[in-house]
Design a protein around this motif. Structure first.
Motif, short mmCIF file in Angstrom:
data_model
loop_
_atom_site.label_atom_id
_atom_site.label_comp_id
_atom_site.label_asym_id
_atom_site.label_seq_id
_atom_site.Cartn_x
_atom_site.Cartn_y
_atom_site.Cartn_z
N TYR A 41 0.82 -1.21 0.00
CA TYR A 41 0.00 0.00 0.00
C TYR A 41 0.86 1.27 0.00
CZ TYR A 41 -4.70 -1.91 0.61
OH TYR A 41 -5.91 -2.53 0.41
N ASN B 263 -8.23 -6.29 4.13
CA ASN B 263 -8.45 -5.15 3.25
C ASN B 263 -9.49 -4.19 3.82
OD1 ASN B 263 -6.62 -5.51 1.08
ND2 ASN B 263 -7.90 -7.14 0.25
N PHE C 127 -9.49 -0.18 -8.24
CA PHE C 127 -9.89 0.26 -6.90
C PHE C 127 -8.71 0.25 -5.95
CE2 PHE C 127 -11.77 -0.55 -2.66
CZ PHE C 127 -12.52 0.61 -2.56
N PHE C 128 -7.89 -0.79 -5.99
CA PHE C 128 -6.74 -0.85 -5.10
C PHE C 128 -5.71 0.23 -5.46
CE2 PHE C 128 -7.97 -5.38 -4.19
CZ PHE C 128 -8.26 -5.15 -2.86
N PHE D 21 -9.09 -0.27 4.58
CA PHE D 21 -10.01 0.77 4.10
C PHE D 21 -10.50 1.63 5.26
CE2 PHE D 21 -11.38 -2.47 0.62
CZ PHE D 21 -10.14 -2.31 0.01
N ARG E 1 -8.63 -10.52 -2.14
CA ARG E 1 -10.04 -10.22 -2.30
C ARG E 1 -10.36 -8.87 -1.68
NH1 ARG E 1 -13.26 -12.71 0.50
NH2 ARG E 1 -11.85 -13.69 2.00
N ILE E 2 -11.23 -8.11 -2.36
CA ILE E 2 -11.59 -6.78 -1.87
C ILE E 2 -12.29 -6.88 -0.52
CG2 ILE E 2 -13.07 -4.79 -2.31
CD1 ILE E 2 -12.50 -5.07 -5.24
N THR F 86 -17.45 -1.06 -10.40
CA THR F 86 -17.98 -2.38 -10.78
C THR F 86 -19.05 -2.27 -11.85
OG1 THR F 86 -17.52 -3.18 -8.53
CG2 THR F 86 -19.04 -4.48 -9.90
N VAL G 154 -3.59 -6.59 -5.38
CA VAL G 154 -4.50 -6.91 -6.47
C VAL G 154 -4.93 -8.37 -6.43
CG1 VAL G 154 -4.78 -6.90 -8.97
CG2 VAL G 154 -3.48 -5.08 -7.85
N ARG H 13 -10.67 -4.78 -9.45
CA ARG H 13 -9.80 -4.84 -8.28
C ARG H 13 -8.55 -4.01 -8.49
NH1 ARG H 13 -8.89 -10.97 -6.64
NH2 ARG H 13 -8.60 -11.14 -8.89
N LEU I 175 -16.39 1.99 -5.28
CA LEU I 175 -16.23 0.59 -5.69
C LEU I 175 -17.44 0.11 -6.47
CD1 LEU I 175 -14.79 -2.14 -5.64
CD2 LEU I 175 -15.78 -2.53 -3.36
#
Length: 359
Positions: free
Chosen positions: A168, A194, A273-274, A198, A188-189, A257, A185, A270, A253
């Protein structure tokens, strides 16, 4: 002769050390009154267009300073004295002698008061040997406590997954066009780690925003909605703002999507967003570092803190440009197709958000 010179020098140092005069500013916010149900009550953050306070003979020998970049009108004993948009400085001795006794001052603005400052500058005798107790400062206490909480959370995150933490904070990957799938990446979100990241980023960015809102309220209209007057209120405002930032991240997000499915770019969800989370993480750390330097060197200019938001905007624009280059290397779609996708998921939402925050 040498002893005589030494004695004279010591006496001179002691005289100057114990008798230096300097101007100190004292806020009058605690003296503010507003009208509520046909009577004057103490101001505690109510949304009012006018505030009132009184100057007595005890304030003689001082300078009254009224400041705001938004236009305001000043009334003395019910009579309009001036209308200004910046700084007014009046000698209290002149005001007291002209108006014969206590002075009732009212400051009016077209919008609810939130960034107005009223100060008294008084000459104070200071001594290098004086060891006075530091006055309580709820904003300073809040920032220190919140910073310790964030440092503790960062340590926990590092202990849970050090590789993810370094990913990060990897600035090179942020501005690298050729980027392989990494720990971020590939994950999993919705994983717990994760989501923890966030949440941490939401609290970190919200703290930076609160500092900017507090020290540059006259430049950011949105700051009027996040005013607090105690350490406890500061934590409540921080929690509310952090939740709002987290909701914005979740909304982003969902937006990515939806448009990724529409533009047949599902594999970019992914990754994109990451990349934004990493950009927000690095930018927040940089803004926090600069704010810390401002505190160390006692720089409280509203322009400096407002420019932190400008710096954030520049980084976000640069990150969007590099994201476009990365998508070119990762997909086979034409440039116009990718540009339209970025307009829908990055450029237009960022313009709307910038309009809300900066203007």
């Amino acid at each position: 002769m040498k002893h005589l010179v030494l004695i004279i020098l010591c006496l001179w140092v002691i005289q100057h050390a114990s008798g230096q005069s300097e101007n100190k500013s004292f806020t009058l916010r605690e003296e503010w009154r507003v009208i509520e149900k046909d009577r004057y009550v103490k101001y505690s953050g109510q949304k009012r267009n006018a505030v009132h306070f009184t100057l007595t003979k005890s304030e003689g020998g001082s300078t009254l300073v009224i400041f705001d970049r938004l236009e305001f009108s000043v009334f003395i004993n019910g009579k309009l004295m001036t209308r200004s948009r910046d700084t007014i400085r009046w000698k209290t001795d002149s005001l007291l002698s002209r108006h014969q006794g206590n002075i009732f001052i009212s400051v009016y603005q077209n919008q609810p008061v939130y960034s107005l400052q009223t100060l008294l500058e008084r000459p104070v005798q200071s001594s290098m040997f004086e060891n006075s107790t530091r006055q309580a400062d709820f904003f300073r206490d809040f920032v220190i406590l919140a910073s310790f909480i964030l440092i503790a959370l960062l340590v926990v995150l590092f202990r849970i997954n050090p590789r993810l933490t370094f990913d990060y904070l990897n600035v090179l990957k942020l501005f690298s066009v050729q980027e392989r799938d990494d720990a971020i990446v590939a994950g999993r979100i919705g994983s717990s780690v994760n989501l923890f990241f966030f949440g941490f980023i939401s609290f970190l960015f919200s703290l930076i925003l609160i500092i900017i809102f507090y020290l540059a309220p006259d430049r950011i209209p949105l700051a009027g909605n996040f005013i607090f007057y105690s350490t406890l209120q500061g934590f409540l405002v921080w929690l509310v703002l952090s939740v709002l930032v987290f909701i914005i991240l979740v909304t982003k997000l969902m937006l990515i999507t939806a448009f990724a499915l529409l533009f047949s770019l599902r594999s970019a969800v992914r990754f994109q967003f990451f990349s934004f989370i990493r950009l927000l993480f690095v930018t927040s750390m940089l803004m926090g570092g600069l704010a810390l330097l401002y505190f160390i060197f006692r720089s409280y200019s509203s322009a400096l803190y407002y420019n932190l938001l400008v710096l954030c905007s520049v980084f976000v624009l640069a990150g969007t440009f590099f994201l476009f280059l990365k998508l070119l290397t990762r997909t086979a779609f034409p440039i116009f197709h990718l540009f339209s996708y970025l307009c829908a998921t990055e450029i237009i939402p960022l313009m709307i958000l910038g309009k809300v925050v900066l203007f």
